[in-house]
Scaffold this active site. Structure first.
Site, PDB file in Angstrom:
ATOM      1  N   THR A  59       0.824  -1.207   0.000  1.00 20.70           N
ATOM      2  CA  THR A  59       0.000   0.000   0.000  1.00 20.70           C
ATOM      3  C   THR A  59       0.857   1.255   0.000  1.00 20.70           C
ATOM      4  O   THR A  59       0.618   2.189  -0.776  1.00 20.70           O
ATOM      5  CB  THR A  59      -0.940  -0.003   1.220  1.00 20.70           C
ATOM      6  OG1 THR A  59      -1.723  -1.195   1.207  1.00 20.70           O
ATOM      7  CG2 THR A  59      -1.859   1.196   1.192  1.00 20.70           C
ATOM      8  N   LYS A  86       8.065  10.934  20.421  1.00 28.44           N
ATOM      9  CA  LYS A  86       8.419  11.831  21.520  1.00 28.44           C
ATOM     10  C   LYS A  86       7.192  12.250  22.326  1.00 28.44           C
ATOM     11  O   LYS A  86       7.299  13.085  23.220  1.00 28.44           O
ATOM     12  CB  LYS A  86       9.125  13.079  20.973  1.00 28.44           C
ATOM     13  CG  LYS A  86      10.397  12.768  20.191  1.00 28.44           C
ATOM     14  CD  LYS A  86      10.992  14.042  19.599  1.00 28.44           C
ATOM     15  CE  LYS A  86      12.234  13.744  18.771  1.00 28.44           C
ATOM     16  NZ  LYS A  86      12.805  14.974  18.152  1.00 28.44           N
ATOM     17  N   ARG A 108      -2.411   5.494   7.331  1.00 30.90           N
ATOM     18  CA  ARG A 108      -2.699   4.170   7.895  1.00 30.90           C
ATOM     19  C   ARG A 108      -2.444   4.232   9.391  1.00 30.90           C
ATOM     20  O   ARG A 108      -1.421   4.772   9.835  1.00 30.90           O
ATOM     21  CB  ARG A 108      -1.830   3.083   7.262  1.00 30.90           C
ATOM     22  CG  ARG A 108      -1.932   1.745   8.005  1.00 30.90           C
ATOM     23  CD  ARG A 108      -1.257   0.613   7.280  1.00 30.90           C
ATOM     24  NE  ARG A 108      -2.034   0.208   6.110  1.00 30.90           N
ATOM     25  CZ  ARG A 108      -1.777  -0.888   5.409  1.00 30.90           C
ATOM     26  NH1 ARG A 108      -0.786  -1.685   5.742  1.00 30.90           N
ATOM     27  NH2 ARG A 108      -2.512  -1.198   4.360  1.00 30.90           N
TER      28      ARG A 108
END
Length: 313
Positions: A59, A86, A108
């Site tokens: 993808t 972070k 995604r």
């Protein structure tokens, strides 16, 4: 006919006409990819950001190739190495992407609904490249495109989806997409890996049935699609042992003799060969698995084009 939407979040709300528009546009994009120089200037000056918070090969690469084939500037962002590690929130990340001037974000994420959140906080277009267990709309569209190339009309086709439907976002989007186009969808696999019902999924366009006996399900099928078996489900007792699974629900060349002689064999990848599908089926004459990957670029080009440049004239 333009695609009257800013985002591609789910195929569940696509009309037949919208699906046909994407597939027809993908046909045109295939001609671009067949040229000696596989480039079109259509999206020159546009910026596309691929944000993948889960691993992906097919993808991610196909969206990147799709954007570059249309001459867009493409930037890839992974959770690893980004400010998310972070402690930066998704919303703050969206604000950063927006400030940098992105025209479209492909996303995604492991959490269902993350692309919806992005669409609420970004002024640009958002494409869902897979969110949790909810859906994978571009995969469903490329599957529809692949089948239409071989079968023509999708109305009345018998599609059998085999395996871990319960945890498959590909299966959910394919159920929606194929049923919306009038196909008859059969689901087969262990009872523990099939959803209980589909009243909340469909509105009468197609037919969806569950048949645990794969030999009965596959009888006369036009398309057989195997899903990746997630071996981690073994720990929860959701699968029989793997040898038993392969015996009862594995797709083999011998089992395919029950299907239509022109039946297509599909798999969204990655494959566990010898488990959900045998090599003789995966690489046999009926297999279109490699075509699915190739068609992914054309279909994703169509998606990017329709969202950023409008319908073809």
């Amino acid at each position: 006919m333009p695609l009257h939407r800013k985002h591609l979040i789910d195929v569940a709300d696509f009309s037949r006409d919208e699906v046909e528009l994407v597939l027809d546009t993908a046909e045109a994009m295939r001609t671009v990819l067949e040229r000696p120089i596989r480039r079109a200037p259509t999206l020159r000056g546009k910026s596309i950001v691929n944000m993948f918070f889960e691993p992906s090969t097919r993808t991610r690469i196909s969206f990147e190739l799709a954007g570059k084939s249309l001459s867009a500037d493409v930037v890839n962002v992974a959770a690893s190495g980004s400010s998310v590690e972070k402690g930066e929130s998704l919303v703050d990340t969206f604000h950063t992407i927006q400030a940098l001037g992105a025209d479209l974000v492909v996303m995604r994420h492991a959490c269902a609904g993350a692309p919806d959140l992005a669409a609420r906080h970004l002024a640009c277009s958002v494409v869902n490249a897979g969110d949790g267990l909810r859906g994978h709309p571009s995969q469903a569209l490329l599957d529809l495109f692949t089948v239409r190339q071989h079968a023509g009309d999708l109305e009345g086709l018998k599609l059998v989806i085999v395996g871990d439907v319960l945890h498959s976002r590909v299966a959910r989007s394919d159920i929606w997409g194929f049923a919306r186009m009038g196909a008859h969808v059969y689901l087969s696999g262990p009872p523990t890996l099939l959803p209980a019902g589909f009243g909340d999924l469909l509105d009468g366009d197609g037919v969806v049935r569950v048949e645990h006996d794969l030999d009965r399900a596959i009888d006369g099928a036009d398309v057989v699609m195997a899903l990746r078996i997630q071996k981690e489900r073994m720990a929860g007792g959701l699968l029989p042992d793997l040898r038993e699974y392969a015996r009862r629900w594995g797709i083999t060349a011998a089992r395919l003799r029950r299907a239509d002689r022109r039946a297509l064999v599909m798999h969204p990848g990655p494959m566990n060969q010898g488990l959900e599908i045998s090599p003789d089926a995966a690489y046999g004459p009926q297999s279109v698995i490699t075509e699915q990957v190739t068609n992914g670029v054309a279909v994703r080009m169509a998606i990017l084009y329709l969202l950023l440049a409008g319908a073809p004239t």
